[in-house]
Design a protein around this motif. Structure first.
Motif, short mmCIF file in Angstrom:
data_model
loop_
_atom_site.label_atom_id
_atom_site.label_comp_id
_atom_site.label_asym_id
_atom_site.label_seq_id
_atom_site.Cartn_x
_atom_site.Cartn_y
_atom_site.Cartn_z
N MET A 1 125.51 -6.21 93.29
CA MET A 1 125.20 -6.28 94.80
C MET A 1 125.55 -4.86 95.54
SD MET A 1 123.89 -9.05 96.12
CE MET A 1 124.49 -9.12 97.73
N PRO A 2 124.47 -4.42 96.08
CA PRO A 2 124.86 -3.05 96.61
C PRO A 2 125.92 -3.09 97.65
CG PRO A 2 122.52 -3.51 97.02
CD PRO A 2 123.31 -4.79 96.17
N LEU A 3 126.56 -2.05 97.89
CA LEU A 3 127.81 -2.06 98.83
C LEU A 3 127.22 -1.93 100.36
CD1 LEU A 3 130.14 0.86 97.38
CD2 LEU A 3 130.62 -1.94 97.51
N LYS A 4 128.11 -2.48 101.28
CA LYS A 4 127.45 -2.60 102.49
C LYS A 4 128.52 -1.58 103.44
CE LYS A 4 125.09 -6.95 103.57
NZ LYS A 4 124.92 -7.69 102.29
N LYS A 5 127.95 -0.99 104.40
CA LYS A 5 128.67 0.10 105.14
C LYS A 5 129.74 -0.97 105.82
CE LYS A 5 127.94 2.99 108.94
NZ LYS A 5 126.85 3.52 109.90
N SER A 6 129.50 -2.30 106.43
CA SER A 6 130.19 -2.85 107.14
C SER A 6 131.58 -3.23 106.22
CB SER A 6 129.53 -3.99 107.70
OG SER A 6 129.00 -4.84 106.67
N GLN A 7 131.41 -3.28 104.97
CA GLN A 7 132.56 -3.58 104.09
C GLN A 7 133.37 -2.54 103.73
OE1 GLN A 7 130.02 -4.65 100.86
NE2 GLN A 7 130.24 -6.91 101.19
N LEU A 8 132.91 -1.31 103.95
CA LEU A 8 133.76 0.02 103.51
C LEU A 8 134.49 0.65 104.83
CD1 LEU A 8 131.21 1.59 101.22
CD2 LEU A 8 133.32 0.41 100.63
N LYS A 9 135.86 1.20 104.21
CA LYS A 9 136.40 2.08 105.29
C LYS A 9 137.00 3.31 104.56
CE LYS A 9 140.66 -0.31 105.82
NZ LYS A 9 140.75 -1.40 104.87
N VAL A 10 137.21 4.45 105.13
CA VAL A 10 137.58 5.80 104.70
C VAL A 10 138.93 5.29 104.09
CG1 VAL A 10 138.28 8.11 104.95
CG2 VAL A 10 136.39 7.16 106.11
N GLY A 11 139.33 5.85 102.87
CA GLY A 11 140.28 5.29 101.96
C GLY A 11 140.45 4.20 101.27
N ASP A 12 139.51 3.42 101.42
CA ASP A 12 139.39 2.27 100.23
C ASP A 12 139.33 2.76 98.95
OD1 ASP A 12 139.16 0.65 102.44
OD2 ASP A 12 137.14 0.07 102.06
N THR A 13 140.07 2.24 97.81
CA THR A 13 139.68 2.47 96.62
C THR A 13 139.24 1.56 95.73
OG1 THR A 13 142.17 1.71 96.13
CG2 THR A 13 141.81 4.17 96.91
N HIS A 14 138.60 1.77 94.55
CA HIS A 14 138.26 0.95 93.62
C HIS A 14 138.32 1.53 92.17
CE1 HIS A 14 135.58 -2.34 92.06
NE2 HIS A 14 135.16 -1.17 91.43
N GLU A 15 139.04 0.57 91.30
CA GLU A 15 139.51 1.05 89.89
C GLU A 15 139.03 0.27 89.18
OE1 GLU A 15 143.54 2.48 90.50
OE2 GLU A 15 143.75 1.42 88.55
N ALA A 16 138.30 0.84 87.78
CA ALA A 16 138.03 -0.10 86.84
C ALA A 16 138.43 0.74 85.43
CB ALA A 16 136.83 -0.35 86.63
N VAL A 17 138.81 0.02 84.31
CA VAL A 17 138.84 0.42 82.85
C VAL A 17 137.40 0.58 82.47
CG1 VAL A 17 139.79 0.28 80.78
CG2 VAL A 17 141.22 -0.29 82.72
N VAL A 18 137.15 1.85 81.91
CA VAL A 18 135.71 2.07 81.46
C VAL A 18 135.83 1.97 79.89
CG1 VAL A 18 134.65 3.19 83.41
CG2 VAL A 18 135.77 4.56 81.93
N VAL A 19 136.68 2.40 79.44
CA VAL A 19 136.92 2.18 77.84
C VAL A 19 138.42 2.01 77.68
CG1 VAL A 19 137.23 4.83 77.36
CG2 VAL A 19 136.21 3.24 75.62
#
Lengths: 156, 140
Positions: free
Chosen positions: B1-19
């Motif tokens: 699902m594409p991100l929506k502008k209304s769901q985001l604010k400056v400073g938000d973080t997202h983290e994931a283990v890629v390997v």
């Protein structure tokens, strides 16, 4: 700072476009790359899933712009872009930036053309370094520029 | 699902283990997929005895690709318009990499909402291996 290693031949190479490289974007190439990087998104594996999302074909993941067409024996030395010697043996990829203008899909044929934009020299912790900045344009079979890459290579 | 502008604010973080526990096999897979057969990445004898490294190490572009995977998983496929990295330190077999993206700006260009992200990939010791930035198209 040691004496400059940037020669007249190197200065003359700035801005000169190198020979074009042709790369084929194939479904197998896309899947192989997506798997090596660990993608799980079906848009990179299943053509029907990619088309459902509006792409012309199986979608290439970021970083994959086709597999260069291999020619046995390599290129004629006269054809090679680099016409100067660098006096350092070790090499590092200093960084890369891609700009993506258009989705790239299986079946596309991408021609890339690269030119040096600048040489910089720096005294690093590991001795003197030569940093070569390069810009590469990736053009699709219909003439559309699909991506642009700026990168630098460190020799030291 | 594409991100929506209304769901985001400056400073938000997202983290994931890629390997998790990078294998030499995956590095070899990347060599084949990218066509970059530099023996530093695939030939243990060359990497250690000739080049003097402790072992083979991942291609910078593999670290970039894995970092980019977290981004496309988050922002959606076909959404990245710009992605740039610096290779800060080497990535070795056995490494576990975590990518963190931080929202730096939310803006519009010709009516298209965009998000600018700062991107950082660290290994299991907290050492940064990739530092970069990205821009992606988002939905209104």
């Amino acid at each position: 700072m040691a004496e400059s290693v940037v020669t007249d031949a190197m200065r003359a190479a700035i801005g000169v476009e190198g020979p074009p490289t042709i790369a084929e974007v194939t479904a197998s190439g896309i899947r192989l790359f997506a798997r090596a990087v660990g993608h799980a998104d079906p848009a990179f594996y299943d053509e029907a899933a990619a088309k459902e999302r509006g792409y012309r074909g199986l979608l290439a993941p970021p970083g994959y712009l086709g597999t260069p067409v291999y020619r046995p024996g390599g290129r004629d030395p006269d054809e090679l872009g680099q016409r100067y010697e660098i006096p350092y043996k070790r090499i590092l990829n200093g960084g890369t930036t891609y700009e993506y203008m258009e989705p790239v899909v299986a079946g596309d044929v991408i021609t890339s053309r690269s030119r040096i934009t600048e040489f910089r020299e720096r005294a690093g912790s590991m001795g003197p370094m030569l940093i070569t900045y390069r810009e590469t344009l990736f053009t699709r079979q219909d003439g559309k520029v699909v991506a642009k890459m700026r990168g630098n290579i460190i020799n030291y | 699902m594409p991100l929506k502008k209304s769901q985001l604010k400056v400073g938000d973080t997202h983290e994931a283990v890629v390997v998790d526990n990078l294998t030499r096999t995956q590095i070899v897979q990347y060599a084949g997929a990218s066509g970059d057969y530099n023996p530093l990445h695939s030939d243990e004898v060359f990497a250690t005895k000739v080049a003097g490294y402790p072992t083979v190490f991942a291609h910078g572009m593999l670290s970039m690709g894995m970092t980019g995977r977290m981004l496309t998983d988050w922002v959606g496929d076909g959404r990245l318009t710009k992605f740039g990295v610096r290779f800060v330190s080497q990535v070795w077999p056995g490494d576990t990499l975590t990518v963190k993206a931080t929202v730096e700006a939310i803006r519009e260009e010709n009516g298209q909402p965009l998000v600018d992200l700062a991107v950082s990939t660290v290994n299991q010791d907290g050492r940064e291996v990739v530092s970069g930035s990205a821009t992606a198209r988002i939905d209104p």
